[in-house]
Write an enzyme that holds these catalytic residues in place. Structure first.
Site, PDB file in Angstrom:
ATOM      1  N   ARG A 121       0.812  -1.228   0.000  1.00  0.00           N
ATOM      2  CA  ARG A 121       0.000   0.000   0.000  1.00  0.00           C
ATOM      3  C   ARG A 121       0.844   1.276   0.000  1.00  0.00           C
ATOM      4  O   ARG A 121       0.392   2.323   0.465  1.00  0.00           O
ATOM      5  CB  ARG A 121      -0.980   0.034   1.169  1.00  0.00           C
ATOM      6  CG  ARG A 121      -2.027  -1.070   1.111  1.00  0.00           C
ATOM      7  CD  ARG A 121      -3.207  -0.799   2.012  1.00  0.00           C
ATOM      8  NE  ARG A 121      -4.061  -1.982   2.082  1.00  0.00           N
ATOM      9  CZ  ARG A 121      -3.932  -2.948   2.997  1.00  0.00           C
ATOM     10  NH1 ARG A 121      -3.017  -2.845   3.941  1.00  0.00           N
ATOM     11  NH2 ARG A 121      -4.733  -3.979   2.977  1.00  0.00           N
ATOM     12  N   LYS A 143       2.561  11.527 -11.221  1.00  0.00           N
ATOM     13  CA  LYS A 143       1.729  10.606 -11.991  1.00  0.00           C
ATOM     14  C   LYS A 143       2.522   9.343 -12.268  1.00  0.00           C
ATOM     15  O   LYS A 143       3.621   9.396 -12.810  1.00  0.00           O
ATOM     16  CB  LYS A 143       1.319  11.231 -13.324  1.00  0.00           C
ATOM     17  CG  LYS A 143       0.169  12.198 -13.208  1.00  0.00           C
ATOM     18  CD  LYS A 143      -0.406  12.450 -14.589  1.00  0.00           C
ATOM     19  CE  LYS A 143      -1.554  13.426 -14.548  1.00  0.00           C
ATOM     20  NZ  LYS A 143      -2.091  13.666 -15.904  1.00  0.00           N
ATOM     21  N   GLU A 185       8.157  17.723 -25.729  1.00  0.00           N
ATOM     22  CA  GLU A 185       7.537  18.204 -24.495  1.00  0.00           C
ATOM     23  C   GLU A 185       8.067  19.598 -24.127  1.00  0.00           C
ATOM     24  O   GLU A 185       7.339  20.431 -23.592  1.00  0.00           O
ATOM     25  CB  GLU A 185       7.790  17.239 -23.330  1.00  0.00           C
ATOM     26  CG  GLU A 185       7.062  15.912 -23.418  1.00  0.00           C
ATOM     27  CD  GLU A 185       5.577  15.978 -23.007  1.00  0.00           C
ATOM     28  OE1 GLU A 185       5.075  17.057 -22.627  1.00  0.00           O
ATOM     29  OE2 GLU A 185       4.918  14.928 -23.098  1.00  0.00           O
ATOM     30  N   LYS A 227       6.140  23.129 -14.692  1.00  0.00           N
ATOM     31  CA  LYS A 227       5.299  21.994 -14.329  1.00  0.00           C
ATOM     32  C   LYS A 227       5.031  21.949 -12.827  1.00  0.00           C
ATOM     33  O   LYS A 227       3.905  21.676 -12.396  1.00  0.00           O
ATOM     34  CB  LYS A 227       5.931  20.669 -14.792  1.00  0.00           C
ATOM     35  CG  LYS A 227       5.039  19.481 -14.441  1.00  0.00           C
ATOM     36  CD  LYS A 227       5.222  18.279 -15.318  1.00  0.00           C
ATOM     37  CE  LYS A 227       4.209  17.205 -14.911  1.00  0.00           C
ATOM     38  NZ  LYS A 227       4.361  15.960 -15.683  1.00  0.00           N
ATOM     39  N   GLU A 237      -5.501  16.704 -10.581  1.00  0.00           N
ATOM     40  CA  GLU A 237      -6.168  16.945 -11.855  1.00  0.00           C
ATOM     41  C   GLU A 237      -7.685  17.091 -11.677  1.00  0.00           C
ATOM     42  O   GLU A 237      -8.467  16.475 -12.398  1.00  0.00           O
ATOM     43  CB  GLU A 237      -5.857  15.765 -12.798  1.00  0.00           C
ATOM     44  CG  GLU A 237      -5.873  16.156 -14.251  1.00  0.00           C
ATOM     45  CD  GLU A 237      -5.030  15.209 -15.103  1.00  0.00           C
ATOM     46  OE1 GLU A 237      -5.039  14.005 -14.860  1.00  0.00           O
ATOM     47  OE2 GLU A 237      -4.349  15.712 -16.018  1.00  0.00           O
ATOM     48  N   ARG A 242      -4.297  21.402 -14.164  1.00  0.00           N
ATOM     49  CA  ARG A 242      -3.250  20.440 -14.533  1.00  0.00           C
ATOM     50  C   ARG A 242      -3.464  19.891 -15.942  1.00  0.00           C
ATOM     51  O   ARG A 242      -2.498  19.545 -16.633  1.00  0.00           O
ATOM     52  CB  ARG A 242      -3.209  19.293 -13.521  1.00  0.00           C
ATOM     53  CG  ARG A 242      -2.092  18.329 -13.797  1.00  0.00           C
ATOM     54  CD  ARG A 242      -1.740  17.440 -12.620  1.00  0.00           C
ATOM     55  NE  ARG A 242      -0.650  16.562 -13.011  1.00  0.00           N
ATOM     56  CZ  ARG A 242       0.114  15.886 -12.167  1.00  0.00           C
ATOM     57  NH1 ARG A 242      -0.090  15.987 -10.872  1.00  0.00           N
ATOM     58  NH2 ARG A 242       1.088  15.123 -12.598  1.00  0.00           N
ATOM     59  N   ASN A 246      -1.500  19.134 -21.017  1.00  0.00           N
ATOM     60  CA  ASN A 246      -1.702  18.088 -22.020  1.00  0.00           C
ATOM     61  C   ASN A 246      -1.846  18.596 -23.451  1.00  0.00           C
ATOM     62  O   ASN A 246      -2.429  17.924 -24.301  1.00  0.00           O
ATOM     63  CB  ASN A 246      -2.926  17.245 -21.641  1.00  0.00           C
ATOM     64  CG  ASN A 246      -2.668  16.410 -20.402  1.00  0.00           C
ATOM     65  OD1 ASN A 246      -1.578  15.871 -20.236  1.00  0.00           O
ATOM     66  ND2 ASN A 246      -3.645  16.328 -19.526  1.00  0.00           N
ATOM     67  N   HIS A 249      -1.540  16.215 -26.417  1.00  0.00           N
ATOM     68  CA  HIS A 249      -1.555  14.850 -25.902  1.00  0.00           C
ATOM     69  C   HIS A 249      -2.754  14.023 -26.342  1.00  0.00           C
ATOM     70  O   HIS A 249      -2.639  12.804 -26.443  1.00  0.00           O
ATOM     71  CB  HIS A 249      -1.455  14.867 -24.372  1.00  0.00           C
ATOM     72  CG  HIS A 249      -0.053  15.082 -23.878  1.00  0.00           C
ATOM     73  ND1 HIS A 249       0.665  16.223 -24.158  1.00  0.00           N
ATOM     74  CD2 HIS A 249       0.789  14.292 -23.158  1.00  0.00           C
ATOM     75  CE1 HIS A 249       1.871  16.141 -23.606  1.00  0.00           C
ATOM     76  NE2 HIS A 249       1.967  14.978 -22.994  1.00  0.00           N
ATOM     77  N   HIS A 253      -1.586  10.775 -27.988  1.00  0.00           N
ATOM     78  CA  HIS A 253      -1.867   9.447 -27.429  1.00  0.00           C
ATOM     79  C   HIS A 253      -2.594   8.563 -28.430  1.00  0.00           C
ATOM     80  O   HIS A 253      -2.326   7.368 -28.530  1.00  0.00           O
ATOM     81  CB  HIS A 253      -2.740   9.571 -26.170  1.00  0.00           C
ATOM     82  CG  HIS A 253      -1.969   9.889 -24.929  1.00  0.00           C
ATOM     83  ND1 HIS A 253      -2.563  10.390 -23.795  1.00  0.00           N
ATOM     84  CD2 HIS A 253      -0.649   9.770 -24.641  1.00  0.00           C
ATOM     85  CE1 HIS A 253      -1.653  10.574 -22.868  1.00  0.00           C
ATOM     86  NE2 HIS A 253      -0.478  10.214 -23.345  1.00  0.00           N
ATOM     87  N   HIS A 266       6.830   8.991 -27.551  1.00  0.00           N
ATOM     88  CA  HIS A 266       5.820   9.852 -26.939  1.00  0.00           C
ATOM     89  C   HIS A 266       6.002  11.324 -27.332  1.00  0.00           C
ATOM     90  O   HIS A 266       5.052  11.994 -27.729  1.00  0.00           O
ATOM     91  CB  HIS A 266       5.857   9.690 -25.421  1.00  0.00           C
ATOM     92  CG  HIS A 266       4.910  10.611 -24.699  1.00  0.00           C
ATOM     93  ND1 HIS A 266       3.542  10.483 -24.796  1.00  0.00           N
ATOM     94  CD2 HIS A 266       5.129  11.694 -23.911  1.00  0.00           C
ATOM     95  CE1 HIS A 266       2.961  11.443 -24.082  1.00  0.00           C
ATOM     96  NE2 HIS A 266       3.900  12.189 -23.531  1.00  0.00           N
TER      97      HIS A 266
END
Lengths: 377, 377
Positions: A121, A143, A185, A227, A237, A242, A246, A249, A253, A266
């Site tokens: 956990r 993330k 990026e 960032k 988010e 946030r 993107n 993106h 993606h 990417h």
């Protein structure tokens, strides 16, 4: 050394940027305190170059160390690989005082972070990013994720590292395509969030191409700073802030996913996707949406020019493909993939679109026709 | 209706306990607001009994519903089953506004909670526990997990539900062994944390055995109240307070694990384990540790008597085994298993031990010899 604080109340931590930082990794890890053992995860490529330096620095500070080497590439960002790390952690006796360290690029960082977030956990996590993409983006913000066959980053957690250590020197050994993709990026930050930084990039194309250490240190620090600011305003988010990270993106993606993970880098996807987003904004502006009236052909051309000067792709030709050249890259399929993007809600299409240089908004209900037209252009 | 608030700042929620609550599940879910779809996870046994009632209540409130039925039993608390849920969620188009609902016992709750915690980095989660164990323990407090072959609950997350709805009426259909095992956790609360409640249980053995609805409502509410209080003081198990909920669990987990998950019911393991812990405390007291001077033969006998009157096991005979009857149940192996328990740190043995009725402490460095002796007694 440049230190960038990431302000997240009790989850706050520092990003430290310094040439030669790898040799200080033992000091950084030991300063976390009460560490039973370090679980260093890296990939085959990075292992050959940097494990020895980091391991020596850790052992020098008296830290117990296990090294896990995974195959390089997006294929490793899988449930199966996470499972093998969980079992390996258990096998070597990792406990709640252990720290997982990601030494590598985005794949290593995302995977290791997810495993750290979920092993017993949650155990502590530390990032030593070795690619430009990881240094300016994926190592910052907490993330973590792995992919499902049906979607990228579909399984993951928000799990902040205890610290991020960035050594710009390691960028010297980065393969050319990886370096270039990371710049995708970098340009994103300028185009969508910081006009001054966009100008800085335009003025420093040659130094960036030459991987000038001082320029790179400044570039990485600026990206981390932008960032970190956004993340501290919207860690989970939830406010929409946030989501502004993107830009490019949603399209990117979909392209990555359509070609099969690992085919398109990417950052290359972000580069191509950000141009599609710029064309979409231009189209919406032409159709009367006043928010996008500033996005004209000249705006799109300026962004295209910077991307091209930095060697970034503006189409799928970078992988020898074209949109619509096969059923899996049909516009219809790409739009379908964007509907199942994590950022989509209720099956609607969601995009971050530029409203000016260094400014953007999120649209949460773009029509499939407009999205398709921007892809087809 | 009894409402027990679980105070966790922005993660606060209510536990609602009411006879017939299943029929109100649509109202409870709809009140979360902004729900794109409900992903109801249940097991084969519960599905046959209660899915229809809950589904009707949800549909009645206009909620879109997907039902996923998993095999009953601890074997379902696996990475493989989590993987099939992640893929199923993706397949049906679950997004960030979707809510995962666990209708079932601890296995369904732990698994569904873990999948909710990690699908697209976390979606909302709601619990409708249908076993006594889940109602008094596993549905409260936000611990979610799946097992690894090498250890129970080794992979998971802290992920608080948006609400818990408890219908004591469903306990009427619970198989006798599951009901009995749930009482193992109930006695734990009294013995280690609430002397008055221990006395209440002693006075109400017959009503509890008869599953008297009013008595059960009171028992479930008291257990939830005790647990909610502890959890609100130490949500992430960092101060040691929450660890006090683990009386009987170090021994219990080792026994469960040694026999192979699913052989020994968790609550039965806790029952047997809590007696081993009592014997360990008694032994430490006799060896001069003043904290345990109150734990004598009479104390152990009083706890044993209540467990026996409630039909709970005091040895592995409940599954036709004895400690040491085979290599996998040897004392040496059991002690080894306890070393790799999540609660262990640096390989040391950690136990929650009684210091009086309704009082306990955590010891983090018990010798293997003392632990072995308590098992052998």
């Amino acid at each position: 050394m440049i230190t960038i604080p990431v302000e997240l109340s009790e989850r706050s931590y520092d990003i430290q940027i310094e040439a030669g930082a790898l040799e200080r990794s033992g000091v950084a890890l030991a300063s976390l305190g009460d560490v039973s053992r370090v679980l260093l995860v890296t990939d085959e490529n990075v292992d050959a170059l940097y494990t020895e330096t980091v391991a020596a620095a850790l052992v020098d500070r008296g830290l117990d160390l296990d090294v896990v080497v995974i195959p390089a590439g997006e294929e490793s960002k899988s449930i199966e690989m996470a499972n093998s790390l969980w079992e390996r952690f258990l096998e070597v006796g990792a406990d709640r005082k252990s720290v997982a360290v990601a030494l590598g690029g985005g794949v290593v960082g995302d995977l290791t972070g997810f495993v750290a977030a979920t092993y017993v956990r949650g155990i502590r996590f530390f990032q030593i990013p070795t690619t430009l993409l990881a240094q300016v983006d994926s190592s910052v913000g907490g993330k973590t994720a792995v992919d499902l066959p049906g979607g990228k980053n579909m399984v993951g957690a928000f799990w902040q590292p205890g610290g991020v250590l960035i050594d710009p020197n390691v960028l010297a050994t980065l393969p050319a395509d990886q370096y270039r993709a990371g710049l995708g990026e970098v340009v994103k930050y300028g185009a969508s969030l910081d006009a001054d930084f966009f100008g800085f990039l335009e003025r420093n194309v040659e130094k960036i191409a030459a991987r000038d250490p001082e320029t790179l240190g400044a570039v990485v620090a600026k990206c981390c700073e932008i960032k970190a600011q956004v993340v501290s305003e919207d860690e989970f988010e939830t406010t929409g802030r946030r989501a502004l990270l993107n830009y490019g993106h949603t399209f990117g993606h979909a392209l990555e996913s359509a070609l099969g993970y690992g085919t398109l880098l990417h950052g290359d996807g972000v580069s191509i996707g950000s141009l599609a987003a710029a064309r979409l904004a231009k189209r919406l502006g032409e159709n009367g949406d006043a928010r996008f009236s500033a996005i004209d052909g000249a705006w799109v051309a300026r962004q295209t020019e910077l991307l091209e000067r930095l060697g970034l792709p503006t189409s799928l030709e970078v992988v020898g493909r074209r949109i619509g050249d096969a059923p899996e890259t049909s516009i219809e399929r790409l739009v379908d993939l964007m509907r199942t993007d994590k950022k989509a809600e209720f099956g609607k299409l969601s995009f971050v679109l530029p409203t000016g240089l260094g400014e953007c908004v999120r649209l949460r209900d773009v029509s499939p026709e407009d999205a398709a037209a921007a892809l087809a252009e």
